[in-house]
Design a protein around this motif. Sequence first.
Motif, short mmCIF file in Angstrom:
data_model
loop_
_atom_site.label_atom_id
_atom_site.label_comp_id
_atom_site.label_asym_id
_atom_site.label_seq_id
_atom_site.Cartn_x
_atom_site.Cartn_y
_atom_site.Cartn_z
N GLY A 116 -16.18 3.45 20.18
CA GLY A 116 -16.69 3.80 18.85
C GLY A 116 -18.09 3.24 18.67
O GLY A 116 -18.48 2.27 19.32
N PHE A 117 -18.85 3.85 17.78
CA PHE A 117 -20.22 3.42 17.55
C PHE A 117 -20.24 2.17 16.67
O PHE A 117 -19.52 2.08 15.67
CB PHE A 117 -21.04 4.53 16.89
N ALA A 118 -21.06 1.21 17.06
CA ALA A 118 -21.18 -0.03 16.30
C ALA A 118 -21.71 0.26 14.90
O ALA A 118 -22.62 1.08 14.72
CB ALA A 118 -22.11 -1.00 17.03
N GLY A 119 -21.16 -0.42 13.92
CA GLY A 119 -21.58 -0.24 12.54
C GLY A 119 -20.81 0.81 11.77
O GLY A 119 -20.85 0.83 10.55
N VAL A 120 -20.11 1.69 12.49
CA VAL A 120 -19.29 2.71 11.83
C VAL A 120 -17.89 2.13 11.68
O VAL A 120 -17.03 2.27 12.55
CB VAL A 120 -19.27 4.02 12.63
N ARG A 121 -17.67 1.44 10.59
CA ARG A 121 -16.41 0.73 10.38
C ARG A 121 -16.07 0.69 8.91
O ARG A 121 -16.92 0.91 8.04
CB ARG A 121 -16.53 -0.71 10.90
N SER A 122 -14.79 0.45 8.64
CA SER A 122 -14.35 0.31 7.26
C SER A 122 -14.54 -1.13 6.79
O SER A 122 -14.74 -2.05 7.60
CB SER A 122 -12.88 0.71 7.14
N ASN A 123 -14.45 -1.33 5.49
CA ASN A 123 -14.59 -2.66 4.89
C ASN A 123 -13.40 -2.92 3.97
O ASN A 123 -12.94 -2.01 3.26
CB ASN A 123 -15.90 -2.76 4.10
N GLN A 124 -12.93 -4.15 3.98
CA GLN A 124 -11.76 -4.52 3.19
C GLN A 124 -12.17 -4.92 1.77
O GLN A 124 -13.15 -5.65 1.58
CB GLN A 124 -11.00 -5.68 3.85
N LEU A 125 -11.39 -4.43 0.80
CA LEU A 125 -11.61 -4.76 -0.60
C LEU A 125 -10.34 -5.36 -1.17
O LEU A 125 -9.23 -5.01 -0.76
CB LEU A 125 -11.98 -3.50 -1.41
N VAL A 126 -10.48 -6.26 -2.13
CA VAL A 126 -9.31 -6.91 -2.74
C VAL A 126 -9.62 -7.24 -4.19
O VAL A 126 -10.79 -7.44 -4.57
CB VAL A 126 -8.93 -8.19 -1.96
N GLY A 127 -8.58 -7.26 -5.00
CA GLY A 127 -8.71 -7.62 -6.41
C GLY A 127 -7.39 -8.10 -6.95
O GLY A 127 -6.33 -7.93 -6.33
N ILE A 128 -7.43 -8.73 -8.11
CA ILE A 128 -6.23 -9.22 -8.80
C ILE A 128 -6.11 -8.46 -10.11
O ILE A 128 -7.07 -8.38 -10.89
CB ILE A 128 -6.31 -10.74 -9.08
N GLY A 129 -4.92 -7.89 -10.36
CA GLY A 129 -4.73 -7.10 -11.57
C GLY A 129 -3.37 -7.29 -12.18
O GLY A 129 -2.59 -8.17 -11.78
N LEU A 130 -3.07 -6.44 -13.16
CA LEU A 130 -1.79 -6.50 -13.88
C LEU A 130 -1.13 -5.13 -13.84
O LEU A 130 -1.80 -4.10 -14.03
CB LEU A 130 -2.02 -6.92 -15.34
N VAL A 131 0.16 -5.14 -13.60
CA VAL A 131 0.98 -3.94 -13.69
C VAL A 131 1.83 -4.06 -14.94
O VAL A 131 2.53 -5.06 -15.14
CB VAL A 131 1.87 -3.76 -12.44
N VAL A 132 1.81 -3.03 -15.80
CA VAL A 132 2.54 -3.06 -17.06
C VAL A 132 3.54 -1.90 -17.08
O VAL A 132 3.51 -1.02 -16.24
CB VAL A 132 1.58 -2.97 -18.26
N GLY A 133 4.42 -1.94 -18.09
CA GLY A 133 5.39 -0.87 -18.26
C GLY A 133 6.63 -1.00 -17.41
O GLY A 133 7.35 -0.02 -17.21
N LEU A 134 6.91 -2.20 -16.91
CA LEU A 134 8.10 -2.40 -16.07
C LEU A 134 9.36 -2.50 -16.92
O LEU A 134 9.31 -2.88 -18.09
CB LEU A 134 7.93 -3.67 -15.22
N ASP A 135 10.48 -2.16 -16.31
CA ASP A 135 11.76 -2.18 -17.01
C ASP A 135 12.40 -3.55 -16.87
O ASP A 135 13.39 -3.74 -16.15
CB ASP A 135 12.68 -1.10 -16.43
N SER A 136 11.82 -4.54 -17.58
CA SER A 136 12.32 -5.92 -17.57
C SER A 136 12.45 -6.49 -16.16
O SER A 136 13.30 -7.34 -15.88
CB SER A 136 13.68 -6.01 -18.29
N SER A 137 11.59 -6.02 -15.25
CA SER A 137 11.65 -6.52 -13.87
C SER A 137 10.34 -7.21 -13.48
O SER A 137 10.07 -7.38 -12.30
CB SER A 137 11.91 -5.36 -12.91
#
Length: 372
Positions: free
Chosen positions: A33-54
């Motif tokens: 593969g060609f150097a520089g042609v690559r994916s990058n990892q992303l990350v974040g912290i969030g909230l999930v709402v609307g759960l059924d008491s779980s």
Amino acid sequence: MGFVLMKRLMCLVALIAVSSPGAMAERIKDVAGFAGVRSNQLVGIGLVVGLDSSGDQTSQAPFTVQALKNLMSQLGLNLPPGVNPQLRNVAAVSVHAELPPFAKPGQSIDVTVSSIGNARSLRGGSLLVTALKGLDGNVYAVAQGNLVVGGLGVEGNDGSRVSINIPSAGRIPNGATVERSVPTSFASRPTMTLNLHSGDFSTAARIAERINAELGEGTAWPVDAISVEVRAPQDAGQRVTYLSLIENLEFTPGLAPAKVIVNSRTGTVVIGSNVRVAPAAVAHGSLVVTISEDFGVSQPPPFNRGGETLVVPDSNIEVSEGESRMFLFAPDVTLDSIVHAVNEVGAAPGDLVAILEALKQSGSLRAELIII
């Protein structure tokens, strides 16, 4: 590079499309593969709402309450001091994704959402807007949407629980929108570097030879066992067509080194096609010990008042030595002969590992023995 070169490139692309592949030929794009042609990892912290008491038990996951209060404050809702909402329909989650190479603002990418608290399930939840950052601290995408959870978890009042797959993680297809492009040197360098997936001097040399044969001598040259440097046009459009031609060229890679891979935990053995065995004789035998337990009944004589009925164990031990066989490896024995000979003596995976280790210790195994 002008119109003449572009015309030549298009003719070469057409020639490759109609030509039949050679024996054991592979495309350059499949091994490098060609150097520089690559994916990058992303990350974040969030909230999930609307759960059924779980969701998270906020008494054991205080960061969920903290994240919720921060989000409410950003939206203009401030809770009174000392008030901590006890919610069971909210869960703190980590959100991660891979930003593809050359991704542009406005494109959508998939995201994976995983619980970081003690939520039992994220099924039915919705992820609130979450910034996804790279390791440089910049925001490259924003995620939000309804989760698709493949797992299932059910819990009874008595504590019994049934869980299918992992209900505490899910995905959001096209759940994030790219906000920033990753800077790349794709069109700024006079050359491009091809990096092999597995280092091999022969393969690197053959790739350079194949490119030079198609595009002219001096177009490519091997740098080491991993990299091949290739000259490329400066115009971005011409460079795309040029590299497309190169990665679709077919060539015959170098033969892989002779290796025998043994997984000691599962008993899996993989023998490479280039493995050879020098002249050697191998004897394989086994000692089988069989212990069978039977029970008899001791009955007292009739009219014997002092007698007692007892269960008496009866043990039988047999020792049998299996038929010992010996097979001979002639010079330059191939993989087929090794497998056939081992199968003939009925060796189990564990026995096969012992045979291979003994052959390696004797110097007859012409391969690298790797035990993982």
